[in-house]
Design an enzyme around this catalytic site. Structure first.
Site, PDB file in Angstrom:
ATOM      1  N   GLY A 114       1.289  -1.443   0.085  1.00 13.80           N
ATOM      2  CA  GLY A 114       0.152   0.240  -0.183  1.00 13.80           C
ATOM      3  C   GLY A 114       0.638   1.293  -0.584  1.00 13.80           C
ATOM      4  N   CYS A 115       0.379   2.684   0.051  1.00 17.30           N
ATOM      5  CA  CYS A 115       1.266   3.427  -0.506  1.00 17.30           C
ATOM      6  C   CYS A 115       1.659   4.056   1.028  1.00 17.30           C
ATOM      7  CB  CYS A 115       0.164   5.243  -1.232  1.00 17.30           C
ATOM      8  SG  CYS A 115      -1.465   5.336  -0.920  1.00 17.30           S
ATOM      9  N   TYR A 116       0.063   3.905   2.056  1.00 19.41           N
ATOM     10  CA  TYR A 116       0.902   4.663   2.840  1.00 19.41           C
ATOM     11  C   TYR A 116       1.978   3.927   3.802  1.00 19.41           C
ATOM     12  CZ  TYR A 116      -2.721   8.039   2.980  1.00 19.41           C
ATOM     13  OH  TYR A 116      -3.805   9.383   2.929  1.00 19.41           O
ATOM     14  N   THR A 118       4.336   1.830   2.095  1.00 18.91           N
ATOM     15  CA  THR A 118       5.541   2.267   1.566  1.00 18.91           C
ATOM     16  C   THR A 118       5.848   3.306   3.051  1.00 18.91           C
ATOM     17  OG1 THR A 118       4.584   1.488  -0.433  1.00 18.91           O
ATOM     18  CG2 THR A 118       6.903   2.748  -0.400  1.00 18.91           C
TER      19      THR A 118
END
Length: 312
Positions: A114-116, A118
């Site tokens: 996921g972006c967060y 990461t």
């Protein structure tokens, strides 16, 4: 021979950005379904099983359905950009810097981070592994992202008249990223996650504040920064800034796409407090860029081929 790639969910934001990164690359042939067939189960099954690599840019339930359509005895390998398989056994977590390039290259099933998570994991996981930060600490994550990460509905909301300038959410304290952050950082407790969205299309700042003076072992900001710099030494994707003063970190409304990630460690004069910060593109290293990075490794190609990096 070119590798056959099928992007299931190619019309979404992540799928479109993956296709852009693959455009003009002779190493790949894209299997495409027109608008009349892309939601047809039979057509999707055929495309998924024809592909050497299937990249799933779908909601969680649709991603699980897509995996079920793939013949387990066939040769299709999978990169799933949803959150459906990020903590599931039998799936490789697609963060090469953390799990190792060889492990990603050899995997049949890869779950894109996921972006967060990461940003959080890039900061915390190496330091927990090194014993510089405790696994049983009650970590807090404050983060703000560009609105493109919320999909078509949120993009429309932010791009219409009267759009909000800032949107904080996750107040039920049960965000779907919590298991991912806990598991892949090796933590004993869930983090307290405070996500928000700002009126910038892309970009993300993820911050982990630390009260170092309350931790055993007396960790310092300098030691944390040095450990991160050593961990990511040689990476063309992840960089660690030096300890110089930074007046501000910003998200720009019209920022160019980037697949890089910058890490910062800020400490106060007394050494009691630190702020760990990651800045990345939520559509780059936080989504499409990460998928292409794993795709390159699966296909035995240079890891950063086709990525949008400052030195590439």
């Amino acid at each position: 021979m070119a590798h056959k790639v099928f992007i299931d969910g190619a019309a979404g934001t992540t799928g479109l950005e993956i296709a852009e990164r693959l455009q003009g690359r002779s190493e790949f042939t894209l299997i495409a379904l027109d608008d009349t067939r892309r939601k047809d189960t039979g057509a999707r099954r055929e495309a998924l099983n024809e592909a050497d690599i299937a990249i799933l840019c779908l909601p969680d339930d649709a991603a699980r359905e897509a995996v079920a359509l793939i013949d387990p005895a066939g040769g299709t390998r999978v990169i799933d950009a949803s959150s459906a398989h990020r903590t599931m056994g039998g799936w490789c977590y697609g963060f090469p810097e953390l799990v190792g390039q060889d492990r990603v290259a050899e995997a049949r099933r890869i779950s894109n981070p996921g972006c967060y998570p990461t940003g959080f994991l890039a900061l915390v996981a190496p330091l927990v592994r090194a014993g510089l930060l405790p696994a049983d600490w009650p970590y807090t994550v404050n983060a703000v992202s560009g609105y493109s990460g919320g999909g078509k509905a949120l993009i429309e909301r932010f791009e219409t008249e009267g759009a909000p300038a800032f949107r904080a959410y996750g107040y039920d304290l049960a965000h779907k990223h919590l298991p991912e952050m806990k598991a892949h950082a090796g933590l004993d407790h869930d983090v307290i996650f405070a996500p928000a969205v700002a009126s910038a299309y892309r970009g993300m700042v993820v911050e982990v504040p630390l009260h170092l003076g309350a931790m055993q072992g007396d960790p310092t900001a300098d030691a944390l920064r040095d450990a991160l710099r050593e961990f990511y030494q040689g990476s063309a994707v992840v960089s660690v800034a030096d300890g110089g003063a930074v007046g501000e970190l910003t998200l720009e409304p019209n920022a160019a796409p980037s697949d890089a990630m910058e890490l910062y460690v800020f400490g106060n004069a007394g050494g009691w407090h630190a702020r760990l910060v990651a800045r990345l593109d939520n559509l780059g290293k936080g989504a499409s860029g990460a998928a292409v990075q794993s795709l390159n490794l699966l296909c035995g190609l240079p890891e950063i081929a086709g990525l949008r990096l400052p030195s590439a």
